[in-house]
Design a protein around this motif. Sequence first.
Motif, PDB file in Angstrom:
ATOM      1  N   CYS A 178     -28.080  36.406   5.588  1.00  0.00           N
ATOM      2  CA  CYS A 178     -28.120  34.634   5.793  1.00  0.00           C
ATOM      3  C   CYS A 178     -28.470  34.403   7.058  1.00  0.00           C
ATOM      4  CB  CYS A 178     -26.989  34.025   5.352  1.00  0.00           C
ATOM      5  SG  CYS A 178     -25.087  34.770   6.093  1.00  0.00           S
ATOM      6  N   ILE A 191     -28.876  30.414   9.364  1.00  0.00           N
ATOM      7  CA  ILE A 191     -28.707  28.837   9.732  1.00  0.00           C
ATOM      8  C   ILE A 191     -29.094  28.647  11.294  1.00  0.00           C
ATOM      9  CG2 ILE A 191     -26.763  28.734   8.438  1.00  0.00           C
ATOM     10  CD1 ILE A 191     -24.922  28.853  10.630  1.00  0.00           C
ATOM     11  N   GLU A 198     -21.758  34.855   3.425  1.00  0.00           N
ATOM     12  CA  GLU A 198     -22.068  33.478   3.587  1.00  0.00           C
ATOM     13  C   GLU A 198     -21.868  33.194   4.909  1.00  0.00           C
ATOM     14  OE1 GLU A 198     -24.257  31.457   2.032  1.00  0.00           O
ATOM     15  OE2 GLU A 198     -24.537  32.770   0.492  1.00  0.00           O
ATOM     16  N   GLU A 240     -22.620  28.852   7.087  1.00  0.00           N
ATOM     17  CA  GLU A 240     -22.796  27.608   7.041  1.00  0.00           C
ATOM     18  C   GLU A 240     -22.752  26.959   8.290  1.00  0.00           C
ATOM     19  OE1 GLU A 240     -24.351  25.908   4.713  1.00  0.00           O
ATOM     20  OE2 GLU A 240     -23.777  23.650   4.872  1.00  0.00           O
ATOM     21  N   SER A 241     -23.347  26.061   8.636  1.00  0.00           N
ATOM     22  CA  SER A 241     -23.186  25.013   9.841  1.00  0.00           C
ATOM     23  C   SER A 241     -22.578  23.886   9.618  1.00  0.00           C
ATOM     24  CB  SER A 241     -24.563  24.693  10.505  1.00  0.00           C
ATOM     25  OG  SER A 241     -25.271  24.102   9.522  1.00  0.00           O
ATOM     26  N   LYS A 287     -20.502  25.295   1.102  1.00  0.00           N
ATOM     27  CA  LYS A 287     -21.181  24.266   1.672  1.00  0.00           C
ATOM     28  C   LYS A 287     -20.251  23.164   2.342  1.00  0.00           C
ATOM     29  CE  LYS A 287     -24.527  21.432   1.474  1.00  0.00           C
ATOM     30  NZ  LYS A 287     -25.975  21.647   2.214  1.00  0.00           N
TER      31      LYS A 287
END
Length: 496
Positions: A197, A199, A234, A236-237, A280
């Motif tokens: 992944c 970001i 995973e 996520e920011s 998310k």
Amino acid sequence: IASGACIFIYRNLRPYFKFTLPPLDIHPREQELWQRINQDVSEGTVEQTDFSNVVEQLVELRDTQGVMLTPRSTDLISMVGSSPEQVPEFCGITCESILKHTTTITCMTVLSKDIQPQGVGCLVLGLEVKQLMILSPDAHTIVAKVRLPSVPAFLCCVGSQATEYRVFVACRNSVVCTVKNGELLKQRVELEQPPSCMITIDKLILVAGSKVVHAFNYKAKRKWSIYLKAPVSEMESMESAQTNNGCFIVALSNGDVNLYNQRQLIHSFSVGDRVVTGIKFGSYSREESSLALAFKSGGLCLKILPRHAELDTMNEVSGPPAEQDVPLQVPKKTKLYVEQTKREKLHATQMHRTFQRDLCKLRLDTARAYVKIITDGQGPMSYTSGSSIRLSAQVQGLGALFTIKIAVQNTGTKPIYDVNLVATFNHQLYKVERPQISVPVLVSGLQYKYSIDVLCIDEDGSAEPVQVYVCTANSVVPMISAIVNMPLSDIVLDDE
């Protein structure tokens, strides 16, 4: 939602618009080959077509000229190699339709059109044919196309289309390339492992591998790395008014979810045995900082960040730790210590030579003892008489009847003839009907297995080791031996 070569756009949870990627250009040589096949099918002479020659020309186009073949040509190449009898039927079915070259969308993200973060955006697509495609805000036309070195797997965008933008592309060949204003830059990031992944946070690119997260700047220089206990599933920011720009969340395959501010761990929690497949972070209802977790089992978990949560990093002073400034309690120098120091300085050379001599003697004695064990046949392997034999013995059973499993292997290069397996034991404790086994030949590399039945005749069930020897008629010293530690035997009670 991207599916195959189509993009389905929903509005208020209802279908709103569908965009289909235009078909790709087909190489003229490939078109000519399929026109000939269509002509043979229409004339009924497809059975006489030389498909091997057609496949050679298609392979030459793919490997030599780098042409992206159509799915029909790819299926023909695989079918000729696996089941050539089905090729005429395949050509008869496929030639009824028009030859098209469609592709598949592998990844997708959004590029802001203006500086406003909540404004209109443009879809950025990564295609299976090693292309990057940017659509207009209404998703009706294609704005830009960029050729990539490999198939894209992950996309991240910074900036806006109106001013300046960058698209970071993580490819399947473990390379991260940069597209700036529609042009592919030369600077690249080569990863040790395929990316899982990617970001962007605070002018940094975060790429996760198996058990590590690397941070690179926009000039492809690594800034820092975080090594984890489990593979990353995973990432996520966290972008909101409450959080800093440098915060991000990492979900691991063991169920842990970590919250970082740059490289510092701020918080961690576990979701149990469930595997996180999607993360998310954003607003939910009236809460601006919410986290949605999707699991492999199909479950969904929603967590809300407290409004007064502090995500700032701890104030740590860079440099050596504070313990370094604490003085050590060094004992006072005694008169004996001073005299010993002077003696070591005066006789340093002689003391070093004495130490080296004693060390060499110790190594020599150890080597001699090891050679003696091997030559006497007391080790796990023997090299006597120019041969190499491996012997292993295991005991099975609870008693009073035991079975000794013996495995003999000739690890040398020449066969060994006339070998005997002999078992020695205490005749007052055990009884063996066949203490000697004759082995005619031991072929090199093969493992021979034998078994010896041992009956415990002692009333108390006592135990003593049983020795197994591999002997030959040419020497009184056994080639190799093994000691089997026999367990205590169960006592057999007589019925009164």
